[in-house]
Design a protein around this motif. Structure first.
Motif, short mmCIF file in Angstrom:
data_model
loop_
_atom_site.label_atom_id
_atom_site.label_comp_id
_atom_site.label_asym_id
_atom_site.label_seq_id
_atom_site.Cartn_x
_atom_site.Cartn_y
_atom_site.Cartn_z
N LYS A 133 0.83 -1.21 0.00
CA LYS A 133 0.00 0.00 0.00
C LYS A 133 0.86 1.26 0.00
CE LYS A 133 -4.10 -1.93 2.26
NZ LYS A 133 -5.01 -1.83 3.44
N GLN A 134 1.92 1.23 0.81
CA GLN A 134 2.80 2.40 0.86
C GLN A 134 3.51 2.62 -0.48
OE1 GLN A 134 2.50 0.07 3.14
NE2 GLN A 134 2.56 0.93 5.22
N LYS A 136 2.32 1.82 -3.40
CA LYS A 136 1.34 2.38 -4.35
C LYS A 136 1.13 3.87 -4.07
CE LYS A 136 -3.31 1.75 -6.22
NZ LYS A 136 -3.53 3.21 -6.29
N SER A 137 1.04 4.24 -2.79
CA SER A 137 0.87 5.65 -2.43
C SER A 137 2.07 6.47 -2.92
CB SER A 137 0.72 5.80 -0.92
OG SER A 137 -0.46 5.17 -0.46
#
Length: 261
Positions: A133-134, A136-137
Motif C-alpha cells: 500500500k505504501q 502504491k501511495s
C-alpha cells in the motif's frame, strides 16, 4: 587397393539422431576398410615370401613386401581409428535416444526462480512484503508531482524549495517508509530528501525537506553546528536504512525500509 574407398564426412543434419546414426555407420565402414587393408597387406607379405624360394628377396619381391607393409600399417591405423570412433559415436547415439536428441543432453534444468522480495531495511528487490500500500501511495504521489501538483502539511518546514521538492518527488532515486508509527514516506534524490505523510486525508502532504541543496536551518545548526544559513548536511541511503540521522531531541530517526525502486 582400398585407399580413398571411404572419405570421412561431417554430419550436421536437421535431425541429430539420424545424423549420429549415419556417423556410427561411417565409422563402422572405416573399421571394415582398415581391416580389409590389413588383411590384403598380410597377403602381400606372404606373396613376397613365395616369390623368393631361395630365401633371397628379388627386386619384385622387395617392392611387393614394401607395398604390403605400408598397406598393413595404414589398414591397422584406419581400423583402430574407426573402432574407437564407433564406440564413442555409439555411446553418444544411445544418450541422444534416451535424452532430447542432442549429444550429451541431460534433463532440462528448472527455470530460474524469481528472487524473493526483500524484507526489512536496506535496498529492496521489488516491493518488500507488507508495504504494498505504501509503495502504491508513493507511486501515486510521484505521478502527481510530475504534473506539478504538490501539497503541504500545516507544520511544513522544508528548506529545499518547491522546485527542488517537485524534482525529488517526481523522479526519486529511492523511496523509504520510516520505521515509526507515522510511517512517513522518505523520497531521496542524491543526498537530499523530502518527507511526506502517507496516511489518511493527510496522505501526500509534504512535511519537510533538507539536504546540501538547501539551508541547514535552526535545527540543523543545533545538531551539526555552523550557521542556519550554511548548506544542509547530506542524507545518504545508509544513514536512512540504518537509522543514524540525528534529531533535535538528541536521538536518531528509526531505521527505514526501502520500498522503491
Amino acid at each position: 587397393m582400398f585407399m580413398g574407398l571411404y572419405q570421412q564426412r561431417d554430419y550436421h543434419p536437421k535431425h541429430p539422431i539420424a545424423g549420429k546414426a549415419g556417423e556410427v555407420a561411417g565409422n563402422v565402414v572405416t573399421t571394415v576398410q582398415g581391416g580389409l587393408e590389413f588383411i590384403a597387406g598380410a597377403g602381400g607379405e606372404g606373396l613376397s615370401v613365395a616369390m623368393t624360394p631361395t630365401g633371397v628377396l628379388t627386386p619384385a619381391a622387395l617392392l611387393t613386401a614394401a607395398a604390403s607393409a605400408g598397406l598393413m600399417t595404414h589398414g591397422g591405423k584406419l581400423a583402430y581409428s574407426g573402432a574407437s570412433n564407433t564406440g564413442q559415436s555409439s555411446a553418444e547415439l544411445w544418450q541422444m535416444i534416451q535424452g532430447e536428441g542432442k549429444p550429451g543432453s541431460s534433463k532440462p534444468s528448472k527455470p530460474k526462480e524469481k528472487p524473493p522480495k526483500a524484507e526489512g531495511t536496506g535496498k529492496a528487490e521489488g516491493e518488500p512484503k507488507g508495504f504494498e500500500k505504501q509503495a502504491k501511495s508513493a507511486s501515486d504521489i510521484s505521478g502527481k508531482a510530475k504534473d506539478g501538483k504538490i501539497k503541504y502539511a500545516s507544520n511544513y518546514h522544508g528548506r529545499l524549495g518547491k522546485e527542488k521538492e517537485l524534482e525529488i518527488l517526481s523522479k526519486p532515486d529511492a523511496v523509504y517508509v520510516s520505521g515509526n508509527n507515522s510511517q512517513n514516506l522518505i523520497y531521496r534524490k542524491g543526498d537530499n530528501v523530502v518527507i511526506v505523510e502517507s496516511k489518511g486525508s493527510s496522505k501526500g502532504n509534504v512535511i519537510t525537506s533538507y539536504g546540501p541543496d538547501g539551508a541547514r536551518g535552526e535545527s540543523g545548526a543545533a545538531i551539526f553546528g555552523g550557521k542556519p544559513t550554511d548548506p544542509g548536511m547530506p542524507v545518504t541511503h545508509d544513514s536512512i536504512v540504518k537509522g543514524t540521522i540525528p534529531t533535535p531531541s538528541g536521538g536518531t530517526m528509526p531505521p527505514a525500509t526501502q520500498i522503491m525502486p
